[in-house]
Scaffold this motif. Structure first.
Motif, short mmCIF file in Angstrom:
data_model
loop_
_atom_site.label_atom_id
_atom_site.label_comp_id
_atom_site.label_asym_id
_atom_site.label_seq_id
_atom_site.Cartn_x
_atom_site.Cartn_y
_atom_site.Cartn_z
N GLU A 249 -14.29 -62.08 -19.20
CA GLU A 249 -13.27 -62.89 -18.55
C GLU A 249 -13.61 -63.11 -17.08
OE1 GLU A 249 -12.77 -59.77 -19.67
OE2 GLU A 249 -10.99 -59.63 -20.94
N PRO A 250 -13.06 -64.18 -16.48
CA PRO A 250 -13.17 -64.33 -15.02
C PRO A 250 -12.46 -63.17 -14.33
CG PRO A 250 -12.17 -66.28 -16.06
CD PRO A 250 -12.30 -65.25 -17.11
N ALA A 251 -12.88 -62.87 -13.12
CA ALA A 251 -12.32 -61.73 -12.39
C ALA A 251 -10.82 -61.87 -12.17
CB ALA A 251 -13.04 -61.56 -11.06
N GLY A 252 -10.36 -63.06 -11.81
CA GLY A 252 -8.93 -63.31 -11.64
C GLY A 252 -8.32 -62.43 -10.56
N PRO A 253 -7.05 -62.01 -10.79
CA PRO A 253 -6.34 -61.26 -9.75
C PRO A 253 -6.80 -59.83 -9.62
CG PRO A 253 -4.98 -61.46 -11.72
CD PRO A 253 -6.20 -62.29 -11.95
N ASN A 254 -7.68 -59.35 -10.50
CA ASN A 254 -8.11 -57.95 -10.44
C ASN A 254 -9.47 -57.78 -9.76
OD1 ASN A 254 -6.42 -58.26 -13.15
ND2 ASN A 254 -6.10 -56.21 -12.33
N SER A 255 -9.85 -58.72 -8.90
CA SER A 255 -11.16 -58.63 -8.27
C SER A 255 -11.30 -57.37 -7.43
CB SER A 255 -11.43 -59.87 -7.40
OG SER A 255 -10.39 -60.02 -6.45
N GLU A 256 -10.22 -56.85 -6.86
CA GLU A 256 -10.28 -55.60 -6.10
C GLU A 256 -10.69 -54.44 -7.00
OE1 GLU A 256 -6.77 -54.74 -3.90
OE2 GLU A 256 -6.76 -56.65 -2.83
N LEU A 257 -10.19 -54.46 -8.24
CA LEU A 257 -10.56 -53.44 -9.20
C LEU A 257 -12.06 -53.48 -9.47
CD1 LEU A 257 -10.15 -51.38 -11.49
CD2 LEU A 257 -9.44 -53.27 -12.96
#
Length: 487
Positions: A249-257
């Motif tokens: 999946e694209p990183a989306g809102p969890n890129s910090e993770l």
């Protein structure tokens, strides 16, 4: 779309567990085998994740996604209606809109594929003179049990879960009474009769496609093909075409993770998630938190609200999720004490991206087959924590046959798994100097390569899918010749 292409229509029942493998099958038929594909999706209320999956702009060339109108089943169900019955009713009520959608197609499909809840639509396939296939989005072992269930119904007295001996499946590993699928837990419920009907209707198809592969389940596949008793029941060819899994999946809102994962040592993080439908009790959530903390391992935990209330001062409220979901319950000070080694993510995380990350070395999972394949396809060993459906069978296969998992001594649905046992299982999976970890990791990597090879051009699953397509092309050619002669 080119009308000269073989056109396959695939019918998907509601739910991410069915939709994901159906979409991957459609994409593979369109991109690797040159078919024109229409995926017909029976919808209820789409979640944001489902809406993203069904976005037509993301579909490859020659694949069309068509959402059938939602059906009203309010007068046909009640609060006690179980999931198999619910899905069976939904799929029955969707048949008129399915027929209308097929009628409206300028280039009619020659091949019709349904997931395991869509077999009652075979009568429509017959009306349109289409070949028809069942796509089982699970294992060959599960397929064998489903097909053989109506025989067990005549042979076994009383509830299956009360039997003293495992249930015999010709040519296959027996099924322990405690591992039977959910519809077999209560033989008086409509769910059981719907499940038996589905198994019988498999043999009304022209073949059974399964999301597995030869090297993973050679014994069960051989039984379905060659065992005299099983063959007399199955009657149609079986085609292992997996592992079909969701792409990264694209990183989306969890890129910090993902940035946090980038900073962790190789294979040092255990990923904990129970899927879209997996929720633990408050007491079990507390024990799992303590087990993770006691193990001293790095972790990413996708946490859903417990199914019970907070229950007192022993719970730490970590706050609401970003979409206003209820508070999450954790031991006092847990987030503070583990902030250097762990990340708690509310509700959702990009699972395939996490499992494919080099820092991830283990997966604590409910053993849904999609999640299992995603773990195996990335060479990640597991802690098997089955909750419902066929997950108990999956967990047993992962531990006892495939050697890529450990599981609790008692089923988590029967008894709360205590922190000491959780700590032990996490340690076994994550520390290479502990029992079995090295062998589990090596076996997981072997299966990763085996699955990749099966899907590659010339691999067993690729050839199996080619066999289905060639068979249909030959049937279409013969039909055209017959029509020409008649004219």
């Amino acid at each position: 779309m080119e009308s000269t292409k073989l056109h396959a229509a695939i019918l998907s029942s509601p739910g991410m567990g069915h939709l994901v493998p159906v979409l991957e099958l459609g994409k593979r038929l369109a991109t690797h085998h040159g078919l024109e594909v229409t995926i017909l999706v029976v919808t209820t209320h789409s979640s944001p994740a489902e809406s993203q999956l069904l976005d037509p702009s993301t579909a490859p060339k020659h694949l069309r996604i068509l959402q059938l109108p939602p059906v009203d089943i309010s007068s046909l169900v009640n609060p006690d209606t179980k999931i198999v019955t619910l899905l069976a009713i939904i799929m029955r009520q969707a048949r008129p809109s399915l027929r209308s959608a097929l009628c409206a197609m300028e280039h009619r499909p020659a091949m019709f594929i349904v997931d395991l809840f869509g077999s009652e639509a075979f009568e429509i396939a017959n009306e349109f003179n289409m070949s028809k296939y069942v796509f089982v989005t699970s294992t060959a072992w599960f397929t064998a049990l489903t097909i053989y269930c109506h025989v067990l119904d005549k042979e076994v007295e009383g509830e299956y879960v009360d039997q003293n001996e495992p249930l015999s499946l010709p040519g296959c590993k027996p099924v322990r009474p405690e591992d039977v699928v959910d519809p077999m837990l209560d033989r008086t419920n409509q769910d059981y009769y719907e499940y038996m009907r589905i198994g019988v209707e498999y043999s009304l198809s022209d073949g059974i496609l399964m999301n597995t592969w030869e090297d993973l389940e050679g014994t069960s596949l051989k039984a379905l093909r060659d065992h005299k008793i099983m063959r007399s029941i199955v009657k149609v060819p079986v085609y292992p075409i997996g592992p079909l899994t969701k792409p990264v999946e694209p990183a989306g809102p969890n890129s910090e993770l993902l940035e946090w994962l980038d900073k962790q040592p190789s294979e040092s993080v255990i990923y904990v998630s129970f899927g879209s439908g997996g929720t633990l009790s408050a007491e079990q959530t507390i024990e799992l938190a303590w087990g993770l903390e006691l193990s001293q391992q790095r972790f990413v935990w996708v946490l859903r609200p417990p199914i019970e209330g907070h229950g007192g001062s022993s719970f730490f409220t970590s706050g609401s999720g970003p979409d206003g979901t209820p508070d999450y319950c954790l031991p006092d000070g847990f987030l503070t004490r583990t902030h250097n080694v762990g990340v708690v993510v509310p509700l959702w995380a990009p699972q395939v991206k996490i499992l494919s990350h080099p820092s991830v070395g283990g997966f604590l999972s409910h053993c849904g087959w999609n999640s299992t394949l995603e773990s195996v396809s990335n060479g990640v060993p597991m802690i098997a924590w089955p909750l419902y459906a066929e997950q108990r069978m999956n967990a047993t296969m992962l531990e006892e046959e495939l050697g890529v998992a450990v599981k609790p001594k008692v089923l988590p649905t029967k008894k709360v798994v205590r922190r000491e046992e959780i700590e032990e299982m996490v340690t076994i999976v994550m520390e290479s100097n502990k029992h079995g970890r090295k062998e589990m990791k090596e076996r997981a990597k072997e299966l990763k390569n085996s699955g990749k090879n099966a899907l590659s051009k010339g691999g067993s699953s690729y050839k199996s899918m080619c066999e289905v397509i060639n068979k249909d092309c030959q049937l279409r050619l013969e039909s055209h010749k017959l029509q020409a002669l008649q004219q």
